[in-house]
Write an enzyme that holds these catalytic residues in place. Structure first.
Site, PDB file in Angstrom:
ATOM      1  N   TYR A 150       0.854  -1.185   0.000  1.00  0.00           N
ATOM      2  CA  TYR A 150       0.000   0.000   0.000  1.00  0.00           C
ATOM      3  C   TYR A 150       0.889   1.234   0.000  1.00  0.00           C
ATOM      4  O   TYR A 150       1.634   1.477   0.950  1.00  0.00           O
ATOM      5  CB  TYR A 150      -0.927   0.029   1.222  1.00  0.00           C
ATOM      6  CG  TYR A 150      -1.788   1.280   1.254  1.00  0.00           C
ATOM      7  CD1 TYR A 150      -3.016   1.312   0.586  1.00  0.00           C
ATOM      8  CD2 TYR A 150      -1.358   2.436   1.896  1.00  0.00           C
ATOM      9  CE1 TYR A 150      -3.786   2.467   0.572  1.00  0.00           C
ATOM     10  CE2 TYR A 150      -2.113   3.589   1.885  1.00  0.00           C
ATOM     11  CZ  TYR A 150      -3.332   3.603   1.227  1.00  0.00           C
ATOM     12  OH  TYR A 150      -4.086   4.753   1.203  1.00  0.00           O
ATOM     13  N   TYR A 151       0.816   1.995  -1.081  1.00  0.00           N
ATOM     14  CA  TYR A 151       1.587   3.237  -1.188  1.00  0.00           C
ATOM     15  C   TYR A 151       0.694   4.448  -1.393  1.00  0.00           C
ATOM     16  O   TYR A 151       1.060   5.566  -1.035  1.00  0.00           O
ATOM     17  CB  TYR A 151       2.553   3.149  -2.382  1.00  0.00           C
ATOM     18  CG  TYR A 151       3.641   2.128  -2.215  1.00  0.00           C
ATOM     19  CD1 TYR A 151       4.777   2.402  -1.460  1.00  0.00           C
ATOM     20  CD2 TYR A 151       3.544   0.873  -2.807  1.00  0.00           C
ATOM     21  CE1 TYR A 151       5.788   1.466  -1.304  1.00  0.00           C
ATOM     22  CE2 TYR A 151       4.547  -0.066  -2.663  1.00  0.00           C
ATOM     23  CZ  TYR A 151       5.658   0.233  -1.909  1.00  0.00           C
ATOM     24  OH  TYR A 151       6.658  -0.703  -1.756  1.00  0.00           O
ATOM     25  N   VAL A 174       2.991  -5.881   3.617  1.00  0.00           N
ATOM     26  CA  VAL A 174       4.369  -6.288   3.320  1.00  0.00           C
ATOM     27  C   VAL A 174       5.129  -5.251   2.489  1.00  0.00           C
ATOM     28  O   VAL A 174       6.303  -5.465   2.172  1.00  0.00           O
ATOM     29  CB  VAL A 174       4.422  -7.673   2.646  1.00  0.00           C
ATOM     30  CG1 VAL A 174       3.950  -8.748   3.616  1.00  0.00           C
ATOM     31  CG2 VAL A 174       3.604  -7.716   1.366  1.00  0.00           C
ATOM     32  N   GLU A 175       4.481  -4.157   2.146  1.00  0.00           N
ATOM     33  CA  GLU A 175       5.185  -3.025   1.530  1.00  0.00           C
ATOM     34  C   GLU A 175       4.429  -1.741   1.848  1.00  0.00           C
ATOM     35  O   GLU A 175       3.224  -1.649   1.622  1.00  0.00           O
ATOM     36  CB  GLU A 175       5.284  -3.160  -0.003  1.00  0.00           C
ATOM     37  CG  GLU A 175       6.242  -4.200  -0.497  1.00  0.00           C
ATOM     38  CD  GLU A 175       6.396  -4.169  -2.015  1.00  0.00           C
ATOM     39  OE1 GLU A 175       6.301  -3.072  -2.611  1.00  0.00           O
ATOM     40  OE2 GLU A 175       6.610  -5.246  -2.597  1.00  0.00           O
ATOM     41  N   ASN A 176       5.168  -0.762   2.342  1.00  0.00           N
ATOM     42  CA  ASN A 176       4.654   0.590   2.552  1.00  0.00           C
ATOM     43  C   ASN A 176       5.860   1.458   2.881  1.00  0.00           C
ATOM     44  O   ASN A 176       6.691   1.086   3.707  1.00  0.00           O
ATOM     45  CB  ASN A 176       3.641   0.631   3.707  1.00  0.00           C
ATOM     46  CG  ASN A 176       3.223   2.046   4.083  1.00  0.00           C
ATOM     47  OD1 ASN A 176       3.615   2.543   5.147  1.00  0.00           O
ATOM     48  ND2 ASN A 176       2.459   2.696   3.236  1.00  0.00           N
TER      49      ASN A 176
END
Length: 485
Positions: free
Chosen positions: A323-324, A383-385
């Site tokens: 989530y960006y 797992v991504e931000n």
């Protein structure tokens, strides 16, 4: 009545996330074969047309292999984690990481992808990496395929367009599950699987100049990946008792620009297409709304007998996602699209944007967490931000990245709110804890890390690691289990 949860759970998995093709290097060492990522050149900002890695043609692949193209391929060299992993893992341990998300470079294990026998040197390398992580009590979270399709599979089958790749992927997964069954219990099958629709080359090693219908090929390749994901989920549970396997989605929470019902319906459709991927992984079948989409877009999925049973019987244990940003959509033809946002969309007047035009929306993360939890009731894992930004080294060697701390602080606050809403959140791995080569632009100047790496876009630098101000800040976040922000 059960009271709402307060704060992060005691066993919450804090850490950082990376990909082999963006940090490892050693592309021609230890018996490794070439991957699709090794073919992606750095494009200077002034020459860049799109916000993501563009699809590559078969002619260009041939020219690169023949040495006819004089360009830099930064993902071949990364930040030399291949030789420096002990130093880097020690820094992660100093921050207090509970988990480290990484990927195995498939072509380091099976150099061509279709080899009968795995490469022992590659297997030994990851043995050493996992041992180093476990020495510090850091759980590995391993992505099996993170934009790293062996080039041999692209040349032989046009990547995941060929159903034959399923068997090669299953053999690869069985090899690493058997080898690392005592070292790794958390696995992800495919990174941001929905990116196949944006770039079939990135997501599936597919050369689009060799296909007649890009959308048809992308969805057929996705079907192959869904079946492969379900098969290796079953394998993991058989080979590694107690293992947990997750899917991974690039989540694009989409808002309507106005309360005009046309905007609302458009946003709903965008969210459905995005959540289609987790619907298949978590519910084990294609959702009804896709039947009309396929019909209207002339997409026909070729299934083999048993495919539907494989999907329904082997759903994932948890759902992970990146989530960006959020995306705002308008049905009006008068609205200009925002440059930078990977999924397009129009400007949201309530949000600021990063240096790369990605709109920053912490509350959107809470919305996403609630949406996914309500829809699936499966544990979630961010797992991504993180924030890609330009960093400046001061004369004394310090790097004051207050903007990065501010970005992460606001998102972690919303994670806490979502937990209090009742969401089951397993962990959070910030992208990327150490500066690495950008996936979308193959540049180094787009920095995400708590650790600075002395390397520039031209490939110059000492590779020295320096702690940014955010290093100590994130260390305190972990030590306080999210209470001190």
């Amino acid at each position: 009545m059960t009271l709402a949860k307060k704060g992060f759970p005691e066993n919450f998995l804090w850490g950082g996330a990376t990909a082999a093709n963006q940090l490892e290097g050693g592309y021609n060492l230890g018996g490794k074969g070439l991957s699709t990522a090794d073919m992606i050149a750095h494009v200077p900002k002034e020459l860049r047309k799109g916000g993501h890695a563009m699809d590559i043609t078969s002619d260009r692949i041939e020219q690169i292999l023949a040495g006819e193209i004089e360009e830099r391929f930064p993902k071949r060299h990364g930040i030399d984690f291949y030789h420096r992993f002990k130093e880097d893992i020690a820094l992660f341990a100093e921050m207090g990481f509970k988990v480290f998300r990484m990927s195995i470079h498939w072509s380091r294990i099976f150099p061509n992808g279709y080899d009968e026998v795995p490469n022992e040197e590659g297997l030994k390398f990851y043995d050493e990496v996992f041992d180093e992580l476990l020495k510090y009590g850091i759980e590995p979270l391993v992505t099996l395929s993170h934009y790293e399709t062996p080039l041999g599979l692209t040349q032989k089958y046009n990547g995941w367009a060929g159903r034959e790749v399923i068997d090669h992927y299953v053999r690869y997964a069985e090899t690493v599950f058997t080898r690392y069954k005592d070292k790794v219990k958390y696995w992800l099958t495919f990174n941001e699987i929905n990116v196949m629709l944006i770039s079939p080359y990135t997501g599936g090693g597919i050369l689009v100049d060799k296909v007649d219908n890009k959308l048809q090929t992308a969805f057929q390749a996705l079907h192959h990946q869904f079946v492969a994901s379900a098969l290796v989920t079953k394998l993991a549970h058989e080979i590694i008792p107690g293992s947990q396997v997750g899917c991974m989605l690039a989540r694009m929470e989409t808002y309507p620009k106005t309360c005009n019902p046309e905007d609302v319906r458009l946003a709903q459709q965008e969210n459905q297409i995005n959540l289609f991927f987790t619907d298949v992984h978590a519910r084990g079948k294609y959702p009804n709304y896709m039947a009309r989409y396929f019909e209207e877009n002339n997409v026909v999925i070729e299934r083999q007998p048993g495919d539907d049973e494989i999907l329904i019987n082997n759903t994932v244990d948890f759902i992970s996602f990146s989530y960006y940003m959020s995306v705002t959509k308008s049905a009006s033809a008068d609205e200009e699209e925002v440059a930078g946002n990977l999924a397009g969309g129009v400007k949201n007047p309530y949000l600021e944007a990063s240096d790369w035009g990605w709109e920053i929306d912490p509350i959107g993360l809470r919305v996403t967490l609630n949406t996914l939890w309500d829809r699936y009731n499966k544990p979630l894992f961010i797992v991504e931000n993180g924030l890609g930004a330009y960093d400046k080294i001061e004369e004394d060697g310090s790097i004051h990245d207050t903007y990065r701390m501010d970005y992460l602080r606001k998102h972690i606050e919303q994670m806490n709110e979502a937990i209090n809403d009742g969401v089951d959140l397993m962990g959070f791995t910030s992208w990327g804890p150490i500066d690495l080569v950008s996936m979308s632009t193959s540049e180094m100047s787009k920095r995400y890390g708590f650790i600075y790496v002395d390397l520039d876009d031209a490939g110059n630098g000492t590779l020295e690691r320096l702690k940014k101000d955010s290093f100590e800040w994130f260390k305190n976040v972990i030590a306080s289990n999210g209470e001190v922000l």
